[in-house]
Structures are given as C-alpha cells and as structure tokens.
Motif scaffolding. Structure first.
Motif, PDB file in Angstrom:
ATOM      1  N   GLY A   1       8.653  50.328  56.495  1.00 32.99           N
ATOM      2  CA  GLY A   1       9.080  50.009  57.850  1.00 32.99           C
ATOM      3  C   GLY A   1       8.010  50.263  58.892  1.00 32.99           C
ATOM      4  O   GLY A   1       6.939  50.796  58.612  1.00 32.99           O
ATOM      5  N   ASN A   2       8.323  49.839  60.151  1.00 32.31           N
ATOM      6  CA  ASN A   2       7.413  50.026  61.294  1.00 32.31           C
ATOM      7  C   ASN A   2       6.025  49.451  61.012  1.00 32.31           C
ATOM      8  O   ASN A   2       5.009  50.098  61.280  1.00 32.31           O
ATOM      9  N   GLY A   3       5.985  48.237  60.456  1.00 30.84           N
ATOM     10  CA  GLY A   3       4.721  47.664  60.012  1.00 30.84           C
ATOM     11  C   GLY A   3       3.686  47.514  61.109  1.00 30.84           C
ATOM     12  O   GLY A   3       2.540  47.952  60.962  1.00 30.84           O
ATOM     13  N   ILE A   4       4.064  46.903  62.235  1.00 27.87           N
ATOM     14  CA  ILE A   4       3.119  46.684  63.326  1.00 27.87           C
ATOM     15  C   ILE A   4       2.610  48.018  63.863  1.00 27.87           C
ATOM     16  O   ILE A   4       1.415  48.198  64.110  1.00 27.87           O
ATOM     17  N   SER A   5       3.528  48.963  64.030  1.00 26.73           N
ATOM     18  CA  SER A   5       3.138  50.279  64.540  1.00 26.73           C
ATOM     19  C   SER A   5       2.202  50.996  63.573  1.00 26.73           C
ATOM     20  O   SER A   5       1.262  51.683  63.993  1.00 26.73           O
ATOM     21  N   LEU A   6       2.448  50.842  62.276  1.00 26.96           N
ATOM     22  CA  LEU A   6       1.576  51.470  61.279  1.00 26.96           C
ATOM     23  C   LEU A   6       0.163  50.888  61.329  1.00 26.96           C
ATOM     24  O   LEU A   6      -0.824  51.619  61.189  1.00 26.96           O
ATOM     25  N   LEU A   7       0.054  49.577  61.538  1.00 29.02           N
ATOM     26  CA  LEU A   7      -1.269  48.955  61.641  1.00 29.02           C
ATOM     27  C   LEU A   7      -2.039  49.514  62.831  1.00 29.02           C
ATOM     28  O   LEU A   7      -3.233  49.799  62.737  1.00 29.02           O
ATOM     29  N   ILE A   8      -1.348  49.671  63.956  1.00 29.06           N
ATOM     30  CA  ILE A   8      -2.001  50.230  65.141  1.00 29.06           C
ATOM     31  C   ILE A   8      -2.411  51.673  64.881  1.00 29.06           C
ATOM     32  O   ILE A   8      -3.522  52.099  65.210  1.00 29.06           O
ATOM     33  N   MET A   9      -1.508  52.454  64.264  1.00 30.81           N
ATOM     34  CA  MET A   9      -1.787  53.860  64.017  1.00 30.81           C
ATOM     35  C   MET A   9      -2.983  54.027  63.077  1.00 30.81           C
ATOM     36  O   MET A   9      -3.861  54.859  63.310  1.00 30.81           O
ATOM     37  N   VAL A  10      -3.033  53.221  62.025  1.00 29.19           N
ATOM     38  CA  VAL A  10      -4.143  53.311  61.079  1.00 29.19           C
ATOM     39  C   VAL A  10      -5.459  52.947  61.762  1.00 29.19           C
ATOM     40  O   VAL A  10      -6.500  53.570  61.512  1.00 29.19           O
ATOM     41  N   GLY A  11      -5.417  51.943  62.642  1.00 28.06           N
ATOM     42  CA  GLY A  11      -6.612  51.579  63.388  1.00 28.06           C
ATOM     43  C   GLY A  11      -7.097  52.704  64.280  1.00 28.06           C
ATOM     44  O   GLY A  11      -8.298  52.971  64.388  1.00 28.06           O
ATOM     45  N   ILE A  12      -6.156  53.397  64.926  1.00 29.90           N
ATOM     46  CA  ILE A  12      -6.517  54.517  65.797  1.00 29.90           C
ATOM     47  C   ILE A  12      -7.089  55.668  64.980  1.00 29.90           C
ATOM     48  O   ILE A  12      -8.122  56.256  65.329  1.00 29.90           O
ATOM     49  N   ILE A  13      -6.422  55.995  63.867  1.00 33.78           N
ATOM     50  CA  ILE A  13      -6.875  57.109  63.035  1.00 33.78           C
ATOM     51  C   ILE A  13      -8.257  56.826  62.439  1.00 33.78           C
ATOM     52  O   ILE A  13      -9.057  57.742  62.240  1.00 33.78           O
ATOM     53  N   ALA A  14      -8.565  55.549  62.182  1.00 36.50           N
ATOM     54  CA  ALA A  14      -9.843  55.188  61.566  1.00 36.50           C
ATOM     55  C   ALA A  14     -11.027  55.599  62.426  1.00 36.50           C
ATOM     56  O   ALA A  14     -12.114  55.879  61.902  1.00 36.50           O
ATOM     57  N   THR A  15     -10.841  55.627  63.748  1.00 34.88           N
ATOM     58  CA  THR A  15     -11.944  56.002  64.636  1.00 34.88           C
ATOM     59  C   THR A  15     -12.013  57.508  64.872  1.00 34.88           C
ATOM     60  O   THR A  15     -12.966  57.990  65.497  1.00 34.88           O
ATOM     61  N   MET A  16     -11.018  58.253  64.390  1.00 36.19           N
ATOM     62  CA  MET A  16     -10.974  59.692  64.658  1.00 36.19           C
ATOM     63  C   MET A  16     -12.118  60.470  64.001  1.00 36.19           C
ATOM     64  O   MET A  16     -12.750  61.312  64.666  1.00 36.19           O
ATOM     65  N   PRO A  17     -12.433  60.253  62.707  1.00 32.65           N
ATOM     66  CA  PRO A  17     -13.510  61.039  62.095  1.00 32.65           C
ATOM     67  C   PRO A  17     -14.844  60.887  62.806  1.00 32.65           C
ATOM     68  O   PRO A  17     -15.552  61.883  63.034  1.00 32.65           O
ATOM     69  N   VAL A  18     -15.204  59.651  63.170  1.00 34.28           N
ATOM     70  CA  VAL A  18     -16.482  59.419  63.859  1.00 34.28           C
ATOM     71  C   VAL A  18     -16.495  60.132  65.205  1.00 34.28           C
ATOM     72  O   VAL A  18     -17.494  60.757  65.585  1.00 34.28           O
TER      73      VAL A  18
END
Length: 449
Positions: free
Chosen positions: A182-199
């Motif tokens: 569930g929450n597919g669109i929201s998960l895509l946004i969240m994963v995109g945001i988290i992807a920039t966190m380590p850098v």
C-alpha cells in the motif's frame, strides 16, 4: 526480542511476504531508473548540475526525485506531476459539479477520477519536460555534454522519455498500492528522499570533523535534535481529539432505545487532518514571487531584485515568515474541504448515534466544526514550526543545507507519515492473518486446520 519475533511472524505469512518482496522489487526498479541518464547526454559531465542542485529550491526538487533531477535521469520529473494533478483534481472537485457527482458514485466514480488524474498528469508532464530540458544549460551542463546537439530530435525524444518515465513511476506506485503493502506513491517519494540522506550526512560529517567545525560532539548534538524533531513529527501525525459518541441500543421491535446501555465510541478528529498538503501548497506558491522578480519587466528594478533575493533563499527570514503564514492559512483551507463535518453528522444520525449533550443534525455539525477549528489552530502552528525548522537549524548551528532539510519540512513529515502508515498496514496483516502467532497462548491455526 519482540521485534525479532515480529519479523519472523511477518515472514511466516505468505501473502504478506510476497507483498513485501514485490514492493521492494518495485522500489529497486524506481531507484535504478533514477540513475539512467537521458540518451544524448554525457553522464560524465553532469557534476556541475549536481553541485547547482544541492541547495535552495532546486535542492528540494532534487530531494523529492531521489537525485534523478540532478542526474538528468529518465525519472527526472519524478512522481511530482502526478501529485500536482491529484491536488488540482481534488480542488476542482469543490467547484465542478461533475467531479462532485463522481465522488459520490463510489468505486466507479473513483475509477473515472483516477483516469482524469492520469490524463492531467500527462498534460503537466508535457509542460514540465520541455522546461526542464531548456533549463539544463543554465544549470551547468556544458554544450559538449549534449552528444546529439540540442536540436529537434533531442527535444522530441527526451520529452517522450521524460513523460514515459513519469507515467511508469505512476504505474509502479499504483502496483505497490494494489499488489504490495500500500501507499505506493508515498513510498516512491519517501524512498527518493531517503536516497539523498546518506550523501547529505556525509557532507555534514566532513564539514564538522575534517574542517574542525565543531567535531564529533556537534554531530552528536545534531543527531539528538534530529530524533527529538522526529518524535515531535510523530506526535503531530498521530495526535487526535476524541469526541465521545453514544449509540442507541436497537430493541427487539426494531426501534431504538436511547439510554445509557447503548454502546459508547469515539470520533477521532486529527490534530493535523491535512497532513503535508498545506506545506506542498505553500511551497508551490513560494515559487511565484521569485519567478515574477525574474521576468524581463521586473528583474532590473529594485522590487524585482528583492523578490529574487528574498524568495530564492529557502533558509532566509522573509521566505520562512511568509512560508509559515501560508502553511497556517492552507491548513485551515485544506481541513475545511477534506473534513466533511456535515456528512459526519448525517452519517452519525442515520446510524443512531449522537454526541452526549448535543442534538443530532445541524447542532452536531456545528459542534464538530467548532472543535475542528479549535484544534486546527495549534495543529497549523505546530506544522508551520516543523516546516521552518530547517531554516532555524541552519541559522543557529550552521548545519549544511542538504542535511538541514531532514530536520523538518515536507521531507521529514512524509518519511514519518509513510513509515507509520506502512507499519499499520503490516500490523493489520499480523492481526488478521497470524494473530495467534503474536500471542503467548493459543493454538497454531495451521495445526488446528
């Protein structure tokens, strides 16, 4: 540990396991696509583009696309055109009778609204894609990076690919919603945001440690503040005001007996019923002054230069004061259109329920509306404070701007909200499919069968 036991129980439920694996696979595809550069662009010469999109409004856009914006990727538009289309359709539903009619038709009406949203998404993509391609040279991509030149072939093929990438991302989100957790669109946004966190964190670490700008103790203090603001965001997302409701007990003759023996329940009114939508609305408006200031008839004037300077710095004082005020205003606006107190009162009356001391019908609607107004004020102020907290942390502690974005605003609230929703989805499967596995006593259902 209970957490380890819960993970084992999750893996025992075949349906839930398949949904989680499917979701992870879809998210992996989305992240892979974010690294695929548009055909005709030399990927080795995109360094300047990445540097120019690290901070400010462009940094915010890049965060929402998980770095795809700075990579000139096939997913450079991300899923935001679909979000914009959904917001437009939702707002149009207030004024357009046809959409109001569709909203009342249940599943069939929702299916038509989804189709309208999809077509509007394509229209928005057809506007944003050329704008993105035209802006690439001004964002730092040198002319020699365009291997096929910047002719009609490049623009046509790239527009088609960018639009297709957005539609494909939308399809991934819908599949995660239907077949995943569930929450597919929201998960895509969240994963995109988290992807920039380590850098972003590594950049902050290098700034603090290697440049002797506070050292490890400042990193520790920042992490403590970060966890505190996460807890505050969780409280904002989860906080509700419970309105006691008394339901009349049905008698044997089919009538209702309104007495104290009826069941007592609650209507949970959320402190922040509008979620992150007021921040998204406010950010969309905050683009406008800078664009007006940059127009030909304004850019050379003192007013135009002030607009560009004040509204291009998302960590500036003027920007954040206006931003906070818009969030409070939009919180009231969005709550008013998404919390139908009249419908809630009518549904309550039809089901034989009433609020003790309040007459069913119009008085109940007015009472609910009054309570919503009372709790929306502190909720909107709290939301505005969290939204502008990145600017506060930058000014007070000199935090790197990329890392500061995770201290509040849309990024943090989306991560917190989606994480809570996902946990609730998984928990519902545990309770419905493997309830005995969470209890110390009880028989195994498979054995019982």
């Amino acid at each position: 540990m209970k957490f380890i036991e819960t993970l084992k129980n999750v893996w025992k439920i075949t349906e839930l396991k398949d949904r989680i694996v499917l979701t992870l696979g879809m998210l992996l595809i989305y992240r892979f696509g974010a690294q695929v550069v548009l055909p005709g662009i030399d990927a080795s010469k995109l360094g300047v583009l990445g540097d120019n999109t690290d901070t400010g409004l462009l940094g915010l856009l890049n965060a929402f696309t998980g770095g795809a914006f700075a990579n000139a990727s096939v997913f450079a538009l991300g899923i935001m055109p679909y979000i914009s289309a959904s917001i437009v359709v939702q707002l149009m539903g207030i004024a357009i009778p046809y959409l109001q009619k569709l909203q009342k038709e249940g599943a069939s009406g929702q299916k038509k609204i989804t189709q309208i949203t999809r077509w509007l998404t394509i229209g928005i993509c057809l506007v944003q894609a050329p704008g993105y391609l035209v802006s690439l040279p001004s964002l730092g991509i040198p002319q020699e990076a365009f291997l096929l030149g910047q002719g009609g072939l490049f623009y046509f093929s790239s527009i088609v690919i960018l639009v297709t990438g957005c539609i494909f991302a939308m399809w991934l989100g819908e599949k995660i919603t239907d077949k995943g957790i569930g929450n597919g669109i929201s998960l895509l946004i969240m994963v995109g945001i988290i992807a920039t966190m380590p850098v972003s964190f590594v950049q902050e670490y290098v700034s603090r440690v290697t440049e002797s700008n506070g050292g490890l103790i400042m990193i520790l203090i920042e992490l403590v503040i970060w966890f505190v603001i996460i807890l505050a965001s969780v409280m904002l997302v989860m906080a509700v005001r419970k309105i006691a409701v008394q339901y009349a007990r049905r008698t044997a003759s089919g009538g209702y007996e309104k007495n104290v023996f009826g069941s007592r329940q609650y209507i949970p009114l959320k402190l922040n019923a509008s979620g992150v939508m007021p921040i998204i609305f406010a950010q969309a408006i905050m683009f406008v002054p800078g664009l007006i200031g940059g127009m030909d008839f304004m850019k050379d004037s003192s007013v135009g230069q002030w607009l560009q300077a004040s509204f291009s710095d998302i960590f500036g004082l003027t920007y954040n004061i206006v931003f906070a005020l818009l969030i409070i205003i939009f919180t009231y606006f969005y709550t008013a259109i998404t919390v139908p107190t009249n419908k809630m009162a009518d549904d309550l009356k039809r089901s034989g329920g009433f609020i003790p001391g309040i007459r069913p019908g119009s008085e109940t609607s007015e009472y609910l509306d009054k309570i919503m107004s009372q709790i929306t004020l502190p909720g909107s102020i709290f939301l505005a404070l969290i939204a502008v907290f990145p600017a506060i942390i930058v000014k007070l502690m000199n935090v790197q701007q990329g890392w500061a974005l995770f201290f509040g605003g849309t990024s943090l609230l989306i991560m917190v909200g989606v994480a809570i929703d996902t946990m609730q989805q998984v928990n519902s499967y545990l309770l419905n499919k493997h309830y005995d596995g969470l209890m110390k006593t009880g028989k195994n259902r498979k054995a019982a069968q």
